[in-house]
Design an enzyme around this catalytic site. Structure first.
Site, PDB file in Angstrom:
ATOM      1  N   GLU A  52       0.852  -1.194   0.000  1.00 40.59           N
ATOM      2  CA  GLU A  52       0.000   0.000   0.000  1.00 40.59           C
ATOM      3  C   GLU A  52       0.885   1.241   0.000  1.00 40.59           C
ATOM      4  O   GLU A  52       1.651   1.457   0.938  1.00 40.59           O
ATOM      5  CB  GLU A  52      -0.919   0.003   1.222  1.00 40.59           C
ATOM      6  CG  GLU A  52      -1.775   1.242   1.354  1.00 40.59           C
ATOM      7  CD  GLU A  52      -2.631   1.491   0.114  1.00 40.59           C
ATOM      8  OE1 GLU A  52      -2.275   2.401  -0.661  1.00 40.59           O
ATOM      9  OE2 GLU A  52      -3.612   0.757  -0.085  1.00 40.59           O
TER      10      GLU A  52
ATOM     11  N   PHE B 235      -3.987   3.137   4.417  1.00 33.13           N
ATOM     12  CA  PHE B 235      -4.714   1.879   4.501  1.00 33.13           C
ATOM     13  C   PHE B 235      -6.227   2.157   4.449  1.00 33.13           C
ATOM     14  O   PHE B 235      -6.703   3.117   5.041  1.00 33.13           O
ATOM     15  CB  PHE B 235      -4.382   1.153   5.811  1.00 33.13           C
ATOM     16  CG  PHE B 235      -3.510  -0.060   5.627  1.00 33.13           C
ATOM     17  CD1 PHE B 235      -2.243   0.065   5.076  1.00 33.13           C
ATOM     18  CD2 PHE B 235      -3.949  -1.314   5.999  1.00 33.13           C
ATOM     19  CE1 PHE B 235      -1.427  -1.050   4.896  1.00 33.13           C
ATOM     20  CE2 PHE B 235      -3.156  -2.432   5.834  1.00 33.13           C
ATOM     21  CZ  PHE B 235      -1.891  -2.308   5.281  1.00 33.13           C
ATOM     22  N   GLY B 236      -6.946   1.297   3.758  1.00 30.41           N
ATOM     23  CA  GLY B 236      -8.389   1.447   3.668  1.00 30.41           C
ATOM     24  C   GLY B 236      -8.855   1.972   2.336  1.00 30.41           C
ATOM     25  O   GLY B 236     -10.046   1.945   2.039  1.00 30.41           O
ATOM     26  N   GLY B 237      -7.925   2.474   1.528  1.00 31.12           N
ATOM     27  CA  GLY B 237      -8.255   2.864   0.171  1.00 31.12           C
ATOM     28  C   GLY B 237      -9.080   4.137   0.063  1.00 31.12           C
ATOM     29  O   GLY B 237      -9.220   4.922   1.002  1.00 31.12           O
ATOM     30  N   THR B 238      -9.658   4.326  -1.123  1.00 31.73           N
ATOM     31  CA  THR B 238     -10.395   5.541  -1.454  1.00 31.73           C
ATOM     32  C   THR B 238     -11.583   5.754  -0.524  1.00 31.73           C
ATOM     33  O   THR B 238     -11.772   6.841   0.030  1.00 31.73           O
ATOM     34  CB  THR B 238     -10.872   5.484  -2.913  1.00 31.73           C
ATOM     35  OG1 THR B 238      -9.744   5.425  -3.786  1.00 31.73           O
ATOM     36  CG2 THR B 238     -11.719   6.694  -3.266  1.00 31.73           C
TER      37      THR B 238
ATOM     38  N   HIS C  78     -47.936   3.962   6.409  1.00 27.21           N
ATOM     39  CA  HIS C  78     -48.532   5.267   6.132  1.00 27.21           C
ATOM     40  C   HIS C  78     -48.348   6.160   7.343  1.00 27.21           C
ATOM     41  O   HIS C  78     -48.565   5.711   8.473  1.00 27.21           O
ATOM     42  CB  HIS C  78     -50.020   5.127   5.822  1.00 27.21           C
ATOM     43  CG  HIS C  78     -50.706   6.443   5.619  1.00 27.21           C
ATOM     44  ND1 HIS C  78     -50.566   7.179   4.463  1.00 27.21           N
ATOM     45  CD2 HIS C  78     -51.508   7.168   6.450  1.00 27.21           C
ATOM     46  CE1 HIS C  78     -51.278   8.288   4.581  1.00 27.21           C
ATOM     47  NE2 HIS C  78     -51.853   8.309   5.769  1.00 27.21           N
TER      48      HIS C  78
END
Length: 489
Positions: free
Chosen positions: A31, A35-38, A472
């Site tokens: 990486e 860490f953990g990406g986008t 409802h």
């Protein structure tokens, strides 16, 4: 040279693949960013935390419409930012520490890694190693279009007043003004956030509508509604052609009458602003991976995979090599990447169990499911969609029926004083199967879920409408009434 049984490149959804079933294997994870990406760091999660804050600010400014005395008096940006990223950064750090220090069979390379051959690699620090089985999950990165005066290498760097979604959430202070370049999801969400928090936002859209890839009715109505947003100057059919950036841009920001960037558009307009956000989409991160040293198939910058998420080489599966998420998928969506990661894990384990690279039979593999993939835009108004747009249904030659139900036609829509929202359902006229659904308005991302479920499990529209109770006067009644309004044979 060090050798690994499995290498995973990228720690977004790719990070979820390695679990206890890999304990007997020698694993490497690479990486080069957080860490953990986008999604965790620069995408879905922090943006929605900002969006919720922006929604509160907008609602506070809109109280008079409901007969209550509320107002928006400003935003403590640093407090907002730090509240969000204190949580995000803790999750990022704990994930990194777990992989790095608590798993004896896992080696973490916290740096860029690239191919030097079909199964050989080199890290940025010069470490060389090999791996039998490989998972490519490098995600995507912002696309920055070329323009005169814009230095792409300086975008997102300290002191340079041009940002992308990767860094704009971590700026030190709210600018007085901002130009957002783009008309898609990222542009719509960030323009909502910053305008709601008090920034004067100019949005430059190359086309004539925002969210142009959405159903046409959604795109038209969203564009009209967003164009009426306070502190938003929406300019369609406009492209930024020239950037003039002050050398003392840092010092200029926040000074009355002084702006860090002067933009010129193809219409000849000149716009002075504190900050530019380039939100023109994202590209698969395949550059600098060293793919030229492999035979991996790449099309339009995206790694090509089959229905089992196996990477292709010359159109055929490359033994033991898989890819997932934005680097290989048509869907730049976290929930799709998570699904693809589960498929990759199952098929990677099947390949390992076979005893040889690429030895698993297709009958032992799990096929990816890209049916009824939903998406949402967390702006104001919110939108959500699943399945075909009406234009796509027409182009496909479907015999379909459509019903558009307004929020203002149901009781909860009255409570919201909503004049914009609607639910549009497209169904096969004969079978009643739902082909697509599109919602614009409050909580669209939530109330579309029953329609996603119906599509996923093949529940016809008439059975869905009549075979259950609908609370409802809750907002999902707009979905119920849209289903009941379909003209089925």
């Amino acid at each position: 040279m060090t050798h690994y049984d499995v290498l995973v490149i990228g720690t977004g959804s790719g990070n979820s693949i390695i679990n206890h079933r890999f304990d007997d294997l020698k694993v490497a994870i690479a990486e080069s960013a957080r860490f953990g990406g986008t999604c965790l760091n620069v995408g879905c999660i922090p943006t929605k935390m900002f969006v919720h804050t922006a929604d509160l600010a907008r609602d506070a400014a809109d109280g008079e419409r409901f007969g209550i005395d509320t107002s928006f008096n400003g935003a403590n940006w640093q407090s907002i930012r730090d509240r969000i990223f204190s949580r995000i950064d803790e999750i990022e750090s704990s994930g990194r520490d777990y992989r790095t220090h608590e798993l004896d069979n896992v080696t973490v390379y916290p740096e860029h890694v690239e191919f030097t051959g079909a199964r050989s690699f080199r890290s940025a620090s010069g470490k060389e190693f090999t791996a039998d089985r490989i998972v490519i999950a490098t995600g995507s990165h912002p696309f920055v279009p070329e323009a005169e005066g814009l230095d792409p290498e300086r975008v997102d760097t300290p002191g340079y007043p041009v940002r992308t979604s990767d860094t704009v959430m971590r700026i030190d202070a709210l600018p007085e003004s901002m130009v957002v370049i783009g008309g898609g999801i990222i542009a719509a969400e960030f323009a909502h956030v910053f305008a709601s928090l008090g920034v004067e936002v100019t949005v430059l859209v190359r086309g004539e509508r925002l969210l142009k890839n959405s159903d046409e009715l959604v795109s038209e109505r969203f564009t009209k509604a967003f164009g009426a947003t306070p502190r938003v100057d929406l300019r369609t059919g406009t492209t930024a052609t020239h950037y003039e950036i002050r050398e003392d841009a840092d010092a200029a920001q926040g000074q009355p009458g002084t702006r860090a960037v002067r933009l010129t558009t193809d219409a000849g307009d000149v716009i002075d602003t504190d900050l530019v956000l380039v939100a023109t989409g994202r590209k698969p991160t395949t550059e600098r991976l060293g793919l030229e040293h492999t035979d991996i198939d790449v099309e339009n910058g995206s790694i090509t995979v089959d229905e089992y998420q196996r990477v292709l080489s010359g159109g055929k599966p490359l033994a033991g090599v898989f890819a997932l998420g934005d680097v290989s998928s048509d869907y730049q969506l976290k929930h799709v990447a998570n699904h693809e990661a589960r498929i990759v894990k199952d098929n990677l384990l099947a390949d390992i169990a076979s005893g040889s690279l690429g030895g698993a039979q297709e009958s032992d593999l799990t096929e990816v499911n890209h049916h009824a993939v939903p998406a949402a835009v967390f702006s104001h108004p919110q939108s959500a969609s699943v399945g075909l747009t009406e234009a796509e249904a027409r182009e496909a030659g479907c015999e379909y029926t459509v019903k558009v139900q307004e929020y203002s036609d149901v009781a909860y829509g009255w409570a919201l004083e909503d004049t914009t929202g609607f639910c549009k359902v497209i169904a096969d006229r004969t079978s009643g199967q739902i082909l697509g659904a599109h919602i614009l308005g409050a909580e669209a991302s939530m109330i579309i879920q029953p329609l996603i479920q119906a599509m996923a499990f093949g529940l016809p529209a008439d059975q869905m409408a009549k075979g259950q109770y609908w609370i409802h006067p809750a907002l999902p009644e707009v979905v119920e009434n849209a289903l009941l309004g379909l003209e089925l044979d």
